[in-house]
Design an enzyme around this catalytic site. Structure first.
Site, PDB file in Angstrom:
ATOM      1  N   ASP A  97       1.023  -0.817  -0.346  1.00 57.55           N
ATOM      2  CA  ASP A  97       0.062  -0.057   0.099  1.00 57.55           C
ATOM      3  C   ASP A  97       1.059   1.765   0.321  1.00 57.55           C
ATOM      4  O   ASP A  97       1.729   1.092   0.530  1.00 57.55           O
ATOM      5  CB  ASP A  97      -1.180   0.303   1.175  1.00 57.55           C
ATOM      6  CG  ASP A  97      -0.413   0.131   2.321  1.00 57.55           C
ATOM      7  OD1 ASP A  97       0.079   0.916   3.134  1.00 57.55           O
ATOM      8  OD2 ASP A  97       0.136  -1.097   2.843  1.00 57.55           O
ATOM      9  N   GLU A 188      -7.325   4.491  12.332  1.00 60.72           N
ATOM     10  CA  GLU A 188      -6.105   4.390  13.440  1.00 60.72           C
ATOM     11  C   GLU A 188      -5.881   5.319  14.125  1.00 60.72           C
ATOM     12  O   GLU A 188      -7.041   5.931  14.563  1.00 60.72           O
ATOM     13  CB  GLU A 188      -5.047   3.506  13.072  1.00 60.72           C
ATOM     14  CG  GLU A 188      -4.359   4.869  11.689  1.00 60.72           C
ATOM     15  CD  GLU A 188      -3.472   4.114  10.490  1.00 60.72           C
ATOM     16  OE1 GLU A 188      -1.687   4.766  11.327  1.00 60.72           O
ATOM     17  OE2 GLU A 188      -3.159   4.304   9.528  1.00 60.72           O
TER      18      GLU A 188
END
Length: 298
Positions: A97, A188
């Site tokens: 990613d 997150e």
């Protein structure tokens, strides 16, 4: 009336002092805001200057925010994690990613080194789009990878529905072409302040559900959820209501995936290191390549 030399000197001194004070005030108004940093050197906000624009936290630095940008600082990393790629089993498919931090990616090289899928950061909040998104999203597709887009969430600046709509309109769409992964939500540790963005556990669950349902309404797919077990437990109360609908993309920089968040019996993707063979973060898809195609097709 004539003034004495002494009087004239006093008047001149007073005028000069006033001029200096006026100049100092002007310079203070013109001075740019000074960035504040925490002990790690990460920008955390500004100590002077104008407030952040609507939809942006103080000290906004989206170029530094990406899937996993907060993980190592909060949870650490194992020295074994970087070598995990070499031990990939036949049923685990490697991928990566990336975000604007990687700039223009050499996709043909990443493919030659074994990467078969990629997630690309598209947006953050409701004001930022990745300036390298087209090169990264289209480039990975053009070399034969299955790719998808992800959104870096800022739950304290706008609703889940608002951010989902912005994301889908700026790269977070989906089509059943066998080459496009479900849109993904990166949720997150807050890089700008309180770990859970100042939301209660129930409010966080509602925000995630709002985002998820909006993406589903607009694209026909529930988003993949990127998170860590520790963050999920702390900020959602280890809520187990998303496992039946949302694929799990778990981050843990160690030699094993560890305990998963409540509601998921397996991970779809494991981000196991933040550096390695590929640009950006290192990932394994929990299955062979044909299973990634199945996920892409819905």
């Amino acid at each position: 009336m004539r003034t004495s030399g002494t009087t004239r000197l006093l008047r001149n001194a007073a005028t000069a002092a006033a001029s200096v004070a006026l100049l100092a005030g002007s310079l203070a108004l013109a001075a740019p805001a000074r960035a504040a940093t925490d002990t790690t050197g990460t920008t955390t906000g500004t100590t002077t200057g104008t407030a952040a624009r609507p939809g942006e936290p103080a000290g906004f630095h989206p170029e530094q925010d990406h899937a996993g940008s907060t993980v190592a600082r909060h949870e650490g990393r194992s020295s074994a994690a970087a070598n995990t790629f070499t031990a990939l089993a036949a049923t685990q498919t490697p991928g990566l990613d990336v975000s604007s931090y990687q700039g223009n990616v050499a996709w043909s090289t990443a493919y030659a080194n074994g990467a078969r899928f990629a997630y690309v950061k598209a947006t953050e909040g409701t004001t930022y789009t990745n300036p390298y998104f087209a090169q990264q999203y289209n480039g990975s597709y053009n070399v034969g990878m299955i790719r998808g887009a992800y959104h870096f969430a800022l739950p304290n600046v706008s609703s889940g529905a608002t951010q989902a709509a912005y994301f889908v309109s700026h790269g977070g769409g989906w089509s059943r072409d066998g080459r496009t992964l479900p849109p993904a939500l990166d949720i997150e540790y807050n890089p700008y302040g309180a770990t859970c963005y100042g939301l209660s556990q129930s409010s966080m669950v509602n925000w995630i559900r709002d985002f998820s349902n909006t993406v589903h309404t607009k694209t026909g797919r529930y988003p993949t959820i990127y998170t860590t077990t520790d963050w999920w437990t702390t900020c959602t109360g280890n809520n187990g209501s998303f496992g039946a609908t949302n694929p799990l993309w778990i981050a843990r920089y160690s030699s094993s995936v560890g305990t998963l968040p409540n509601g998921w019996s397996y991970q779809t993707i494991w981000q196991y290191a933040d550096a390695g063979t590929f640009p950006g973060d290192q990932n394994r898809f929990n299955g062979a390549f044909d299973r990634i195609q199945a996920l892409a097709n819905g």
